[in-house]
Design a protein around this motif. Sequence first.
Motif, PDB file in Angstrom:
ATOM      1  N   PRO A 130       0.821  -1.214   0.000  1.00 39.35           N
ATOM      2  CA  PRO A 130       0.000   0.000   0.000  1.00 39.35           C
ATOM      3  C   PRO A 130       0.854   1.263   0.000  1.00 39.35           C
ATOM      4  O   PRO A 130       2.051   1.232   0.281  1.00 39.35           O
ATOM      5  CB  PRO A 130      -0.794  -0.126   1.308  1.00 39.35           C
ATOM      6  CG  PRO A 130       0.017  -1.027   2.167  1.00 39.35           C
ATOM      7  CD  PRO A 130       0.790  -1.932   1.257  1.00 39.35           C
ATOM      8  N   GLY A 131       0.180   2.400  -0.348  1.00 38.94           N
ATOM      9  CA  GLY A 131       0.864   3.684  -0.257  1.00 38.94           C
ATOM     10  C   GLY A 131       0.993   4.080   1.188  1.00 38.94           C
ATOM     11  O   GLY A 131       0.291   3.543   2.018  1.00 38.94           O
ATOM     12  N   PRO A 132       1.888   5.006   1.525  1.00 36.86           N
ATOM     13  CA  PRO A 132       2.788   5.713   0.616  1.00 36.86           C
ATOM     14  C   PRO A 132       4.089   4.947   0.309  1.00 36.86           C
ATOM     15  O   PRO A 132       4.754   5.284  -0.661  1.00 36.86           O
ATOM     16  CB  PRO A 132       3.095   6.999   1.382  1.00 36.86           C
ATOM     17  CG  PRO A 132       2.949   6.622   2.818  1.00 36.86           C
ATOM     18  CD  PRO A 132       1.886   5.572   2.881  1.00 36.86           C
ATOM     19  N   ALA A 133       4.400   3.882   1.126  1.00 33.52           N
ATOM     20  CA  ALA A 133       5.687   3.203   0.909  1.00 33.52           C
ATOM     21  C   ALA A 133       5.748   2.552  -0.472  1.00 33.52           C
ATOM     22  O   ALA A 133       6.769   2.613  -1.158  1.00 33.52           O
ATOM     23  CB  ALA A 133       5.910   2.164   2.005  1.00 33.52           C
ATOM     24  N   ARG A 245      -4.488  11.611 -15.191  1.00 37.13           N
ATOM     25  CA  ARG A 245      -4.111  10.674 -16.257  1.00 37.13           C
ATOM     26  C   ARG A 245      -5.388  10.209 -16.929  1.00 37.13           C
ATOM     27  O   ARG A 245      -6.447  10.204 -16.322  1.00 37.13           O
ATOM     28  CB  ARG A 245      -3.339   9.492 -15.675  1.00 37.13           C
ATOM     29  CG  ARG A 245      -2.133   9.898 -14.862  1.00 37.13           C
ATOM     30  CD  ARG A 245      -0.812   9.687 -15.551  1.00 37.13           C
ATOM     31  NE  ARG A 245      -0.635   8.338 -16.032  1.00 37.13           N
ATOM     32  CZ  ARG A 245       0.049   8.050 -17.135  1.00 37.13           C
ATOM     33  NH1 ARG A 245       0.574   9.014 -17.853  1.00 37.13           N
ATOM     34  NH2 ARG A 245       0.197   6.801 -17.520  1.00 37.13           N
ATOM     35  N   THR A 246      -5.268   9.809 -18.195  1.00 35.28           N
ATOM     36  CA  THR A 246      -6.488   9.527 -18.950  1.00 35.28           C
ATOM     37  C   THR A 246      -7.133   8.191 -18.568  1.00 35.28           C
ATOM     38  O   THR A 246      -8.324   8.028 -18.750  1.00 35.28           O
ATOM     39  CB  THR A 246      -6.189   9.532 -20.462  1.00 35.28           C
ATOM     40  OG1 THR A 246      -5.003   8.775 -20.672  1.00 35.28           O
ATOM     41  CG2 THR A 246      -5.979  10.946 -20.954  1.00 35.28           C
ATOM     42  N   LEU A 247      -6.364   7.250 -18.025  1.00 36.06           N
ATOM     43  CA  LEU A 247      -6.957   5.962 -17.685  1.00 36.06           C
ATOM     44  C   LEU A 247      -7.824   6.100 -16.445  1.00 36.06           C
ATOM     45  O   LEU A 247      -7.509   6.847 -15.526  1.00 36.06           O
ATOM     46  CB  LEU A 247      -5.871   4.913 -17.453  1.00 36.06           C
ATOM     47  CG  LEU A 247      -5.121   4.519 -18.732  1.00 36.06           C
ATOM     48  CD1 LEU A 247      -3.926   3.662 -18.402  1.00 36.06           C
ATOM     49  CD2 LEU A 247      -6.041   3.796 -19.691  1.00 36.06           C
ATOM     50  N   GLY A 248      -8.920   5.326 -16.423  1.00 33.68           N
ATOM     51  CA  GLY A 248      -9.915   5.512 -15.378  1.00 33.68           C
ATOM     52  C   GLY A 248      -9.614   4.825 -14.068  1.00 33.68           C
ATOM     53  O   GLY A 248     -10.277   5.073 -13.073  1.00 33.68           O
ATOM     54  N   TYR A 249      -8.599   3.928 -14.010  1.00 33.75           N
ATOM     55  CA  TYR A 249      -8.491   3.103 -12.799  1.00 33.75           C
ATOM     56  C   TYR A 249      -7.619   3.696 -11.693  1.00 33.75           C
ATOM     57  O   TYR A 249      -7.471   3.104 -10.643  1.00 33.75           O
ATOM     58  CB  TYR A 249      -8.050   1.671 -13.147  1.00 33.75           C
ATOM     59  CG  TYR A 249      -6.867   1.510 -14.083  1.00 33.75           C
ATOM     60  CD1 TYR A 249      -5.601   1.952 -13.723  1.00 33.75           C
ATOM     61  CD2 TYR A 249      -7.022   0.864 -15.308  1.00 33.75           C
ATOM     62  CE1 TYR A 249      -4.520   1.776 -14.572  1.00 33.75           C
ATOM     63  CE2 TYR A 249      -5.951   0.688 -16.166  1.00 33.75           C
ATOM     64  CZ  TYR A 249      -4.707   1.141 -15.796  1.00 33.75           C
ATOM     65  OH  TYR A 249      -3.643   0.970 -16.626  1.00 33.75           O
ATOM     66  N   TYR A 250      -7.038   4.875 -11.897  1.00 32.84           N
ATOM     67  CA  TYR A 250      -6.171   5.446 -10.859  1.00 32.84           C
ATOM     68  C   TYR A 250      -6.984   5.957  -9.663  1.00 32.84           C
ATOM     69  O   TYR A 250      -8.034   6.556  -9.832  1.00 32.84           O
ATOM     70  CB  TYR A 250      -5.317   6.575 -11.425  1.00 32.84           C
ATOM     71  CG  TYR A 250      -4.273   6.072 -12.381  1.00 32.84           C
ATOM     72  CD1 TYR A 250      -3.190   5.341 -11.912  1.00 32.84           C
ATOM     73  CD2 TYR A 250      -4.387   6.289 -13.748  1.00 32.84           C
ATOM     74  CE1 TYR A 250      -2.245   4.848 -12.792  1.00 32.84           C
ATOM     75  CE2 TYR A 250      -3.441   5.794 -14.633  1.00 32.84           C
ATOM     76  CZ  TYR A 250      -2.367   5.076 -14.154  1.00 32.84           C
ATOM     77  OH  TYR A 250      -1.442   4.574 -15.012  1.00 32.84           O
ATOM     78  N   ARG A 271      -1.205   4.907  -8.600  1.00 33.60           N
ATOM     79  CA  ARG A 271      -1.844   3.919  -7.722  1.00 33.60           C
ATOM     80  C   ARG A 271      -3.207   3.555  -8.264  1.00 33.60           C
ATOM     81  O   ARG A 271      -3.953   4.411  -8.738  1.00 33.60           O
ATOM     82  CB  ARG A 271      -2.063   4.499  -6.318  1.00 33.60           C
ATOM     83  CG  ARG A 271      -0.850   4.642  -5.468  1.00 33.60           C
ATOM     84  CD  ARG A 271      -1.211   4.435  -3.998  1.00 33.60           C
ATOM     85  NE  ARG A 271      -1.403   3.029  -3.708  1.00 33.60           N
ATOM     86  CZ  ARG A 271      -0.411   2.158  -3.565  1.00 33.60           C
ATOM     87  NH1 ARG A 271       0.837   2.529  -3.642  1.00 33.60           N
ATOM     88  NH2 ARG A 271      -0.662   0.886  -3.333  1.00 33.60           N
ATOM     89  N   TYR A 272      -3.529   2.270  -8.206  1.00 32.70           N
ATOM     90  CA  TYR A 272      -4.877   1.839  -8.582  1.00 32.70           C
ATOM     91  C   TYR A 272      -5.291   0.782  -7.581  1.00 32.70           C
ATOM     92  O   TYR A 272      -5.200  -0.414  -7.833  1.00 32.70           O
ATOM     93  CB  TYR A 272      -4.930   1.314 -10.027  1.00 32.70           C
ATOM     94  CG  TYR A 272      -3.676   0.637 -10.484  1.00 32.70           C
ATOM     95  CD1 TYR A 272      -2.657   1.364 -11.070  1.00 32.70           C
ATOM     96  CD2 TYR A 272      -3.511  -0.728 -10.302  1.00 32.70           C
ATOM     97  CE1 TYR A 272      -1.496   0.740 -11.464  1.00 32.70           C
ATOM     98  CE2 TYR A 272      -2.350  -1.348 -10.700  1.00 32.70           C
ATOM     99  CZ  TYR A 272      -1.349  -0.619 -11.279  1.00 32.70           C
ATOM    100  OH  TYR A 272      -0.203  -1.240 -11.665  1.00 32.70           O
ATOM    101  N   ASP A 273      -5.777   1.236  -6.434  1.00 32.88           N
ATOM    102  CA  ASP A 273      -6.055   0.334  -5.315  1.00 32.88           C
ATOM    103  C   ASP A 273      -7.337  -0.471  -5.500  1.00 32.88           C
ATOM    104  O   ASP A 273      -7.573  -1.413  -4.750  1.00 32.88           O
ATOM    105  CB  ASP A 273      -6.109   1.135  -4.006  1.00 32.88           C
ATOM    106  CG  ASP A 273      -4.712   1.615  -3.591  1.00 32.88           C
ATOM    107  OD1 ASP A 273      -3.721   1.040  -4.099  1.00 32.88           O
ATOM    108  OD2 ASP A 273      -4.610   2.550  -2.776  1.00 32.88           O
ATOM    109  N   ASP A 274      -8.175  -0.111  -6.489  1.00 31.79           N
ATOM    110  CA  ASP A 274      -9.437  -0.834  -6.691  1.00 31.79           C
ATOM    111  C   ASP A 274      -9.371  -1.867  -7.810  1.00 31.79           C
ATOM    112  O   ASP A 274     -10.241  -2.723  -7.929  1.00 31.79           O
ATOM    113  CB  ASP A 274     -10.564   0.149  -7.066  1.00 31.79           C
ATOM    114  CG  ASP A 274     -10.780   1.191  -5.986  1.00 31.79           C
ATOM    115  OD1 ASP A 274     -10.401   0.919  -4.826  1.00 31.79           O
ATOM    116  OD2 ASP A 274     -11.305   2.268  -6.311  1.00 31.79           O
ATOM    117  N   ALA A 285      -2.356  -1.564  -5.236  1.00 35.54           N
ATOM    118  CA  ALA A 285      -1.299  -1.760  -6.225  1.00 35.54           C
ATOM    119  C   ALA A 285      -0.900  -0.434  -6.846  1.00 35.54           C
ATOM    120  O   ALA A 285      -1.648   0.536  -6.810  1.00 35.54           O
ATOM    121  CB  ALA A 285      -1.766  -2.720  -7.320  1.00 35.54           C
ATOM    122  N   CYS A 286       0.303  -0.404  -7.393  1.00 35.33           N
ATOM    123  CA  CYS A 286       0.699   0.726  -8.227  1.00 35.33           C
ATOM    124  C   CYS A 286       1.719   0.247  -9.250  1.00 35.33           C
ATOM    125  O   CYS A 286       2.273  -0.848  -9.141  1.00 35.33           O
ATOM    126  CB  CYS A 286       1.216   1.897  -7.410  1.00 35.33           C
ATOM    127  SG  CYS A 286       2.795   1.642  -6.650  1.00 35.33           S
TER     128      CYS A 286
END
Lengths: 304, 207
Positions: A130-133, A245-250, A271-274, A285-286
């Motif tokens: 997970p973030g921030p690490a 960013r243009t992608l929807g999953y961030y 990051r895209y945690d979902d 995840a990122c």
Amino acid sequence: MIHPIPSGTRDVLPDELRELRAITDAMRTVFDAHEYGEVATPALEYETVLTRGDSAAADPAYRLFDEHGNVLVLRSDMTIPIARVVATRYGTASPPLRFSYIASAYRAVKQHRGQPREILQAGIELVGAPGPAGTAEAITVLCAALDAAGLDSYRVGLGDASLFSRALDRAGVHDTGPILRELAAGDMVGLERELRAAGAVELLDIARARGGVEIVPEGEPLREVYELLAEDVAGRVIFDLGLVRTLGYYTGPVFEVYDAAFGSPLGGGGRYDDLLGRFGRPLPACGWALDVERVHAAALGEGR
Amino acid sequence: MRIAVPRGALFKEALDVLDGLGIDTAEVRSNDRKLLFEEAGLITMRPSDVPTYVESGAADIGITGKDVLAEHPERNVYELLDLGFGRCRMVFATVEGEDVATEALRRLGIMRIATKYPNIAASYFESTGRQVEIVEVKGSVELAPLTGMVHGIVDLTATGTTLRENGLVVREEISVATARLIANPVSYRVKAAEIDAVLEKLRATHA
């Protein structure tokens, strides 16, 4: 005889390929050193798999039918295929999981724009950290890869996909669609008009803010990420609170790579945690991807 | 920083804006053949080429009309400031007298429209629920309906004089266009301080 190839595709001949290989080999060494195992996935995926990750993921892509009538799509990035791999092949493996790839992705192009249909990408996915690490680790590996590629003057623009929506929410703006559309299009004139109409014109300062860590509001996740970065990596960062960013999953911090020697971003991520949850393995995840040919062009441009 | 300057209708006022920024435009003003002015950091071109040069990074910032930007919304440039000058209207016009375009739509279900702005024209008529056939022309659009080639035109007009002199009347106004300051997305970040300094000066003089 001259035989044509589709517009937006090209042949790579030995001189250039040797230089591209030097870049990808150097990046591979960095991925190995940080223990990101390299994976390969099929260039073709079921359309239903890609749209599960992001409803727009199959949009700018090539569709074909297999012999059973299933709709197949050439992947438009590696993030969603790796999310699928994690859910199906690493269903019980304990996180964090680290993957890297050097692979082609496919995009539809607009006419006469000189855009490629086939893009050679090098990138990583860090799953279950997970973030921030986790975000700080991804940015650290990103800078190591760019250093290894021989780039000197690159910068990493760092923003947060959720920051502006949260600010709108705090300001009591509910109809955010038109505002976020202008921001994503980079139309600051239109953004000012929409914010004024919504009575939140003071948020314009956030959308316009680019600079050092001092522009980041206290308590934002971006600050924690920044504090975890080593000095040389932190020195590459430009904060950009209007970055989308243009992608929807961030879902959180996002970043883009710039080099004054090249007119477009060299790559990016976030990051895209979902996303993984949509494939049945809910893990934060990122990751990021670099366009290898753009990195090469920037390296040549820097040398000039 | 390198700045893309539009020749043509926006040229003089664009140079006035640059003077206000402390850029020496004397050589540009006195030389209408030369295109690249290395010392002043200026390149000159037709307005519709400005986004192309700025998007590619050949220029960091540039000045062009909103009409050009609206015609090519897919260009990846930042639109930073409405400079206010060069005010024009995008209009739908037909030959004066009976409206042949509306009559064509009624009888044939479709009208033929000549324009230099096929994207703007197509999306305008689509959004107003009318079927059209777009005929793209490069030169004087006013000629097209006079010869009977099309039923109407979509074009940019500042004063309406050319339309009037050719016996055309404005039937509908589509949008208003002014000059805009645009920036390359990479320059917008890596040269943020320089670009913001330009914006601050311009806002102070244009506000």
